[in-house]
Design a protein around this motif. Sequence first.
Motif, mmCIF file in Angstrom:
data_model
loop_
_atom_site.group_PDB
_atom_site.id
_atom_site.type_symbol
_atom_site.label_atom_id
_atom_site.label_comp_id
_atom_site.label_asym_id
_atom_site.label_seq_id
_atom_site.Cartn_x
_atom_site.Cartn_y
_atom_site.Cartn_z
ATOM 1 N N ALA A 43 69.738 42.229 51.051
ATOM 2 C CA ALA A 43 70.978 42.681 50.413
ATOM 3 C C ALA A 43 72.045 41.594 50.474
ATOM 4 C CB ALA A 43 71.478 43.954 51.094
ATOM 5 N N VAL A 44 72.123 40.879 51.599
ATOM 6 C CA VAL A 44 73.084 39.782 51.723
ATOM 7 C C VAL A 44 72.788 38.706 50.689
ATOM 8 C CG1 VAL A 44 73.866 37.884 53.215
ATOM 9 C CG2 VAL A 44 73.636 40.196 54.152
ATOM 10 N N LEU A 45 71.525 38.368 50.535
ATOM 11 C CA LEU A 45 71.153 37.360 49.541
ATOM 12 C C LEU A 45 71.511 37.820 48.132
ATOM 13 C CD1 LEU A 45 67.684 36.254 50.979
ATOM 14 C CD2 LEU A 45 69.821 34.927 50.992
ATOM 15 N N GLU A 46 71.255 39.088 47.842
ATOM 16 C CA GLU A 46 71.584 39.612 46.512
ATOM 17 C C GLU A 46 73.095 39.581 46.272
ATOM 18 O OE1 GLU A 46 71.071 43.742 43.904
ATOM 19 O OE2 GLU A 46 70.001 43.487 45.805
ATOM 20 N N MET A 47 73.860 39.960 47.282
ATOM 21 C CA MET A 47 75.325 39.986 47.126
ATOM 22 C C MET A 47 75.915 38.599 46.958
ATOM 23 S SD MET A 47 76.131 42.769 50.116
ATOM 24 C CE MET A 47 75.734 44.511 49.914
ATOM 25 N N THR A 48 75.213 37.583 47.413
ATOM 26 C CA THR A 48 75.719 36.209 47.323
ATOM 27 C C THR A 48 75.003 35.401 46.262
ATOM 28 O OG1 THR A 48 74.196 35.540 49.094
ATOM 29 C CG2 THR A 48 76.434 36.183 49.747
ATOM 30 N N ALA A 67 72.541 32.752 47.568
ATOM 31 C CA ALA A 67 73.016 31.642 48.398
ATOM 32 C C ALA A 67 72.946 31.948 49.889
ATOM 33 C CB ALA A 67 74.444 31.274 48.010
ATOM 34 N N GLY A 68 73.247 33.183 50.289
ATOM 35 C CA GLY A 68 73.283 33.541 51.701
ATOM 36 C C GLY A 68 74.653 33.371 52.309
ATOM 37 N N ALA A 69 74.757 33.681 53.603
ATOM 38 C CA ALA A 69 76.031 33.653 54.329
ATOM 39 C C ALA A 69 76.188 32.349 55.095
ATOM 40 C CB ALA A 69 76.120 34.831 55.292
ATOM 41 N N ASP A 70 77.414 31.848 55.158
ATOM 42 C CA ASP A 70 77.710 30.601 55.877
ATOM 43 C C ASP A 70 77.795 30.814 57.384
ATOM 44 O OD1 ASP A 70 78.167 28.917 53.465
ATOM 45 O OD2 ASP A 70 79.775 30.378 53.142
ATOM 46 N N LEU A 71 78.149 32.021 57.786
ATOM 47 C CA LEU A 71 78.190 32.375 59.204
ATOM 48 C C LEU A 71 77.598 33.768 59.365
ATOM 49 C CD1 LEU A 71 79.114 32.217 62.206
ATOM 50 C CD2 LEU A 71 81.320 33.158 61.448
ATOM 51 N N ILE A 72 76.680 33.895 60.307
ATOM 52 C CA ILE A 72 76.160 35.203 60.680
ATOM 53 C C ILE A 72 76.434 35.391 62.168
ATOM 54 C CG2 ILE A 72 74.135 36.684 60.888
ATOM 55 C CD1 ILE A 72 72.957 35.173 58.505
ATOM 56 N N SER A 109 68.536 37.477 60.238
ATOM 57 C CA SER A 109 69.691 36.583 60.186
ATOM 58 C C SER A 109 69.299 35.223 59.624
ATOM 59 C CB SER A 109 70.301 36.420 61.589
ATOM 60 O OG SER A 109 70.910 37.618 62.018
ATOM 61 N N ILE A 110 68.133 34.729 60.028
ATOM 62 C CA ILE A 110 67.651 33.457 59.486
ATOM 63 C C ILE A 110 67.467 33.567 57.971
ATOM 64 C CG2 ILE A 110 65.684 31.867 59.447
ATOM 65 C CD1 ILE A 110 65.321 32.448 62.442
ATOM 66 N N ASN A 111 66.873 34.655 57.533
ATOM 67 C CA ASN A 111 66.628 34.827 56.104
ATOM 68 C C ASN A 111 67.924 34.944 55.321
ATOM 69 O OD1 ASN A 111 64.854 35.238 53.808
ATOM 70 N ND2 ASN A 111 65.468 37.398 53.856
ATOM 71 N N ALA A 112 68.932 35.593 55.906
ATOM 72 C CA ALA A 112 70.196 35.819 55.202
ATOM 73 C C ALA A 112 71.111 34.610 55.207
ATOM 74 C CB ALA A 112 70.930 37.014 55.827
ATOM 75 N N ALA A 113 70.754 33.575 55.962
ATOM 76 C CA ALA A 113 71.630 32.420 56.124
ATOM 77 C C ALA A 113 71.575 31.472 54.934
ATOM 78 C CB ALA A 113 71.252 31.662 57.393
#
Length: 335
Positions: A217-222, A225-230, A242-246
């Motif tokens: 979901a994080v990847l889809e929302m971005t 691209a993923g998140a810069d900080l988790i 967390s690794i996958n969403a980064a």
Amino acid sequence: MHAVELAAPSLDAFRRVTLPQPEPGPGEALVAMRAASLNFVDLAVATGRYPVPRFPLIPVADGAGEVAAVGPGVTEFVVGQRVIAHSKPLWMGGPARAEISAATRGVVLPGSLVEYVVLPASALVPTPADLTDEAAATLPIAATTAWRGLRTAGVRAGSVVALIGTGGVSVMALQLAKAVGATVIITSSSDEKLERAKALGADFTVNYRRTPAWDEAVLEMTGGAGADLIVETGGTQTFGRSINAAALGATIFVIGFVTGTTAEADLFAIMRKELNVQGNTTGSVADLRDAARAVAASKMTPVIDRTFGIDETPQAYAYLAQGGQHFGKIAITCG
């Protein structure tokens, strides 16, 4: 003076005691404790999941109050001044060293559930004028950790921050990240908590009970691209996600182990994304001072879910131990 002691690693081992009042020596201050706030480390100590050198001990790492007396040579604080007591009073600044980082209040040193405590004046930070003592007591671990995470990842306007859960550090990180213009994604198993997070400025929310693959979901929302900080609070069950969403070059800031301390990691993903996996044990007095300044400058109010009296200490711990009940911090009044 009155105090609460923890006589053994058990939630049934709290007891009210009377102790001699300490006196400040050179470079020290006597602080009248007014409020404390609970962190996972306090619960871990009280349930035998965190090693301590001896029992009984005066529990709770975080607290705030006012200066009741100063020892010789103390000029930076005056009697009556409201202050925050850092949880690691020997760690003034710079990188952590084992001998100073381990000296934690409520673990090795006397904690905050006491009428008076003597501390090095150098371990105290002025309380922001707009904060109550209860709010100030939430800053030593939660705000310092959140602020250090944002700084480690270089979070700024346009950065994406992903937060796991709605405990004290996550909610504090949400507030501080929004203050610098970041986009924030936060997860919870409670829709009610996610609505509260939205009211604090969260841009996207994920109910991980309905959407276990919150990383996708994080990847889809971005846009992939993923998140810069988790801010990684979960441990065993969340680290791989967390690794996958980064994002590429992201920081995974490891601060908790709610679901366990062991986890499998895709090393190729860490290499390919050039991730910074950063462990954290709160921060120094200098970090707390910076965090307090950031809180004051942003006019934010730390979120306190519930406040207990000092005689309700067992109930406060039991509330934290329920897991997933609180939103933000749990405070205890000491006066």
